[in-house]
Scaffold this motif. Structure first.
Motif, mmCIF file in Angstrom:
data_model
loop_
_atom_site.group_PDB
_atom_site.id
_atom_site.type_symbol
_atom_site.label_atom_id
_atom_site.label_comp_id
_atom_site.label_asym_id
_atom_site.label_seq_id
_atom_site.Cartn_x
_atom_site.Cartn_y
_atom_site.Cartn_z
ATOM 1 N N GLU A 53 0.835 -1.201 0.000
ATOM 2 C CA GLU A 53 0.000 0.000 0.000
ATOM 3 C C GLU A 53 0.872 1.254 0.000
ATOM 4 O O GLU A 53 0.616 2.194 -0.750
ATOM 5 C CB GLU A 53 -0.927 0.016 1.214
ATOM 6 N N SER A 56 2.370 1.948 -3.371
ATOM 7 C CA SER A 56 1.468 2.617 -4.311
ATOM 8 C C SER A 56 1.282 4.084 -3.953
ATOM 9 O O SER A 56 1.162 4.947 -4.829
ATOM 10 C CB SER A 56 0.113 1.906 -4.369
ATOM 11 N N TYR A 57 1.290 4.398 -2.652
ATOM 12 C CA TYR A 57 1.259 5.805 -2.243
ATOM 13 C C TYR A 57 2.519 6.543 -2.703
ATOM 14 O O TYR A 57 2.466 7.708 -3.107
ATOM 15 C CB TYR A 57 1.144 5.930 -0.723
ATOM 16 N N GLN A 82 -3.271 -4.969 -2.078
ATOM 17 C CA GLN A 82 -2.769 -3.866 -1.257
ATOM 18 C C GLN A 82 -2.431 -2.618 -2.073
ATOM 19 O O GLN A 82 -2.304 -1.521 -1.515
ATOM 20 C CB GLN A 82 -1.517 -4.313 -0.485
ATOM 21 N N ASN A 85 -5.372 1.084 -2.647
ATOM 22 C CA ASN A 85 -5.584 2.374 -1.986
ATOM 23 C C ASN A 85 -4.800 3.487 -2.681
ATOM 24 O O ASN A 85 -5.338 4.553 -2.989
ATOM 25 C CB ASN A 85 -5.190 2.289 -0.513
ATOM 26 N N GLY A 86 -3.512 3.246 -2.913
ATOM 27 C CA GLY A 86 -2.715 4.265 -3.578
ATOM 28 C C GLY A 86 -3.155 4.507 -5.010
ATOM 29 O O GLY A 86 -3.092 5.638 -5.510
ATOM 30 N N TYR A 88 -6.270 4.158 -6.167
ATOM 31 C CA TYR A 88 -7.500 4.951 -6.125
ATOM 32 C C TYR A 88 -7.195 6.416 -5.809
ATOM 33 O O TYR A 88 -7.864 7.325 -6.311
ATOM 34 C CB TYR A 88 -8.484 4.374 -5.107
ATOM 35 N N ASP A 89 -6.190 6.629 -4.988
ATOM 36 C CA ASP A 89 -5.749 8.004 -4.740
ATOM 37 C C ASP A 89 -5.339 8.662 -6.059
ATOM 38 O O ASP A 89 -5.733 9.798 -6.357
ATOM 39 C CB ASP A 89 -4.576 7.971 -3.753
ATOM 40 N N CYS A 412 -3.796 13.558 -0.004
ATOM 41 C CA CYS A 412 -4.771 12.644 -0.604
ATOM 42 C C CYS A 412 -6.121 13.343 -0.567
ATOM 43 O O CYS A 412 -6.937 13.117 0.319
ATOM 44 C CB CYS A 412 -4.785 11.330 0.172
ATOM 45 N N LEU A 415 -9.787 11.069 -2.299
ATOM 46 C CA LEU A 415 -10.035 9.800 -1.611
ATOM 47 C C LEU A 415 -10.043 9.990 -0.105
ATOM 48 O O LEU A 415 -10.816 9.351 0.610
ATOM 49 C CB LEU A 415 -8.971 8.776 -2.014
ATOM 50 N N SER A 417 -7.698 9.211 2.211
ATOM 51 C CA SER A 417 -7.286 7.976 2.872
ATOM 52 C C SER A 417 -6.113 8.235 3.800
ATOM 53 O O SER A 417 -5.118 8.846 3.424
ATOM 54 C CB SER A 417 -6.896 6.929 1.822
ATOM 55 N N CYS A 420 -1.103 8.416 4.001
ATOM 56 C CA CYS A 420 -0.445 8.795 2.755
ATOM 57 C C CYS A 420 0.790 9.663 2.963
ATOM 58 O O CYS A 420 1.702 9.671 2.127
ATOM 59 C CB CYS A 420 -1.426 9.520 1.840
#
Length: 586
Positions: A53, A56-57, A82, A85-86, A88-89, A412, A415, A417, A420
């Protein structure tokens, strides 16, 4: 001499696209690509994160801070999950990211160990492009198409490479063979400008306005000079979306600050008093803080025509690059400054700034979190980057941290989240190792993934020319989820206390803990002067209220839903001075 494989070809295509680094988490399904990256001599570099995750962030943070394309790497199954999330950000904040996912399944598909339908898994978040590699000679074109799609659509894309394909020998590829190489990587996007008729209509609308407000979003980056010139020409006031906070110098006397729930009363008053609205590169979701329907005639500038009119009714749409579109408008909009309206806006801004100082100085037990950001505001380095997490810290950041020109601030935004900021800060620091970076977190985000990613910081910081990466942790020990000022008395809803500064020192970093208001400024000075990354742990009061500003004319929004009725009622109220204490909003 080792045989050239598809994994080597992947690295070559990444290098051709000038990708400086790949963020990821190693595993069997991507081992050939990781080995090829390790053998690449750092071009591109492989940056292992503590979790997929956060990888990806980091990729999304790289895209946000640099304007380039972020790249992340993971294996199949839970590792691929995992990444979501990043990604979708990146999707919701319109940033280009390429996710490379390995797959290692022996035997028939359906129920294999760690098997997940990757096309369906990424089908929404990477809806513009999800493709499997099938044959060695098709991989270059596949990667080129992925990068072009990410850049053109400003969105995340996904390429799935089976391990057997990564290990396959590469045949002698003919440069002009069909399906082997596409055009030169990195071609610039087309220049986009609105039609002349639309520019004429927008210029006329703005010229006829009496009380103009400009709302600036992240799409206006690079256009600060043009925005200020147009605001001066019209005597307009300016507000920013949360993502657009760093576009303009917030010390300008007519900059009302951030608009929305996390924003300022001055920005709400600006929207409540305007009769003309210019939206520049913004998709601000807090529509309750926009002018009442029918109140303001509106021009919207956005590079993506799909965003036009999604937040507020628009009279003139201008699809184009913000900077060039504003330049074209400046050539047509006459000099019509409204001195009285500008004075009204500046008076509102002055009142808010005085109130902001009072809020920061208010007593708290032990430290007022607003004071912590207020003290940073006079010390924030005039270059470098700021990464902001989600939670109460975003309220204090939006209101109390004035960003000078040259500071790149990211969060972020859409999203929302948590977790981040520290991955963003790592990406920003790796992209600019000679610039200071500040990350702003709550203790919840720090416990979520920040404690682990400090290991990544500890691994890399000696490579940085300027070692300063300051991680602020607002330690309020509240995990109720109820928001500032409403913390329940139930002790089971208190977050376990962690020695954040002490953990930093165990990793060989610097750590400062402050629990007295008179020492906050000195704590910032120590953290920003440290010869290595530093965790500044501020023990703050969870009972300090978030206090969202009241939208202007909030009580009328549901009563007068129809635009013409709202316009007539509001005009009569303004003419009579009703619902305003002075004539300032007229």
């Amino acid at each position: 001499m080792a045989e050239r494989t598809v994994a080597d070809l992947v690295v070559e295509r990444l290098r051709a696209w000038r990708v400086p680094r790949v963020f990821g988490y190693p595993g069997e399904a991507v081992a050939p690509v990781v080995e090829a990256l390790d053998a690449s001599g750092g071009d591109p570099a492989f940056v292992p994160a503590r979790h997929e995750e956060t990888a990806s962030y980091m990729a999304t943070g790289h895209a946000k801070f640099t304007g380039g394309i972020g790249v992340c790497l993971a294996t199949q199954g839970p590792s691929a999950v995992q990444l979501l999330n990043g990604l979708y950000d990146a999707k919701l904040d319109s940033k280009p990211v390429v996710a490379i996912v390995g797959e290692d399944i022996a035997g028939p598909l359906g129920g294999a160990h760690q098997e997940i339908g990757l096309s369906r898994l990424f089908g929404d978040v990477c809806n513009q492009f999800v493709r499997y590699g099938r044959v060695p000679d098709g991989v270059p074109a596949l990667l080129d198409q992925a990068f072009r799609t990410a850049a053109a659509t400003r969105s995340p894309v996904c390429v799935v490479l089976p391990r057997t394909l990564q290990e396959a020998a590469v045949p002698d590829l003919q440069p002009h063979a069909a399906g082997v190489f596409s055009a030169t990587p990195g071609e610039p996007l087309a220049r986009v400008l609105p039609h002349e008729a639309d520019l004429d209509a927008a210029a006329q609308l703005l010229a006829n306005g009496q009380r103009t407000a400009i709302l600036v979003g992240q799409g206006a980056r690079g256009a600060a000079g043009e925005i200020v010139a147009l605001a001066d020409r019209l005597g307009a006031g300016v507000a920013a979306s949360l993502l657009g906070k760093g576009v303009l110098d917030e010390r300008l006397p007519f900059h009302a600050g951030v608009l929305g729930e996390v924003g300022t009363p001055a920005a709400a008053e600006l929207m409540g008093g305007c009769d003309t609205l210019l939206l520049v590169g913004t998709n601000n979701p807090w529509t309750d803080y926009f002018p009442m329907p029918g109140q303001a005639r509106t021009v919207q500038i956005d590079i993506d025509g799909r965003r036009i009119g999604t937040r507020y009714p628009v009279d003139v749409s201008l699809v184009g690059d913000a900077q060039e579109t504003l330049r074209a408008l400046l050539a047509q909009v006459p000099e019509r400054p409204n001195a009285r309206w500008r004075e009204t806006v500046e008076g509102s801004v002055d009142r808010w700034r005085a109130e902001r100082a009072d809020r920061a100085a208010a007593p708290a037990e032990p430290v007022n979190p607003q004071l912590v950001l207020h003290e940073l505001s006079t010390r924030v380095p005039h270059r470098g980057a700021v990464a902001v997490d989600v939670g109460s810290v975003i309220y204090w950041y939006a209101r109390h941290l004035e960003l000078p020109p040259g500071v790149n601030a990211q969060l972020c935004g859409t999203l929302g989240s948590m977790g981040c900021a520290l991955p963003y800060a790592v990406a920003a620091k790796l992209a600019g190792p000679d610039q200071p970076v500040v990350a702003l977190l709550g203790d919840g985000a720090m416990q979520l993934n920040g404690l682990a990613e400090l290991i990544t910081v500890a691994h890399h910081w000696r490579e940085w020319h300027d070692p300063r990466l300051v991680v602020l942790v607002l330690n309020n020990r509240d995990q109720s989820g109820m928001g500032g000022g409403r913390t329940p008395a139930d002790p089971t809803l208190r977050r376990p206390d962690v020695p954040y500064a002490g953990w930093a020192r165990l990793l060989g970093l610097h750590g400062v803990r402050v629990d007295r208001p008179e020492l906050v400024g000195a704590a910032w000075d120590e953290a920003l002067a440290a010869d290595r990354p530093c965790v500044l742990e501020a023990v703050v009061d969870p009972a300090v209220r978030l206090a969202p500003p009241e939208p202007a004319f909030a009580d009328l929004r549901e009563v007068f839903a129809e635009g013409d009725a709202a316009r007539r009622v509001r005009d009569r109220m303004l003419a009579a001075g009703v619902a305003v204490e002075t004539e300032d909003l007229v």
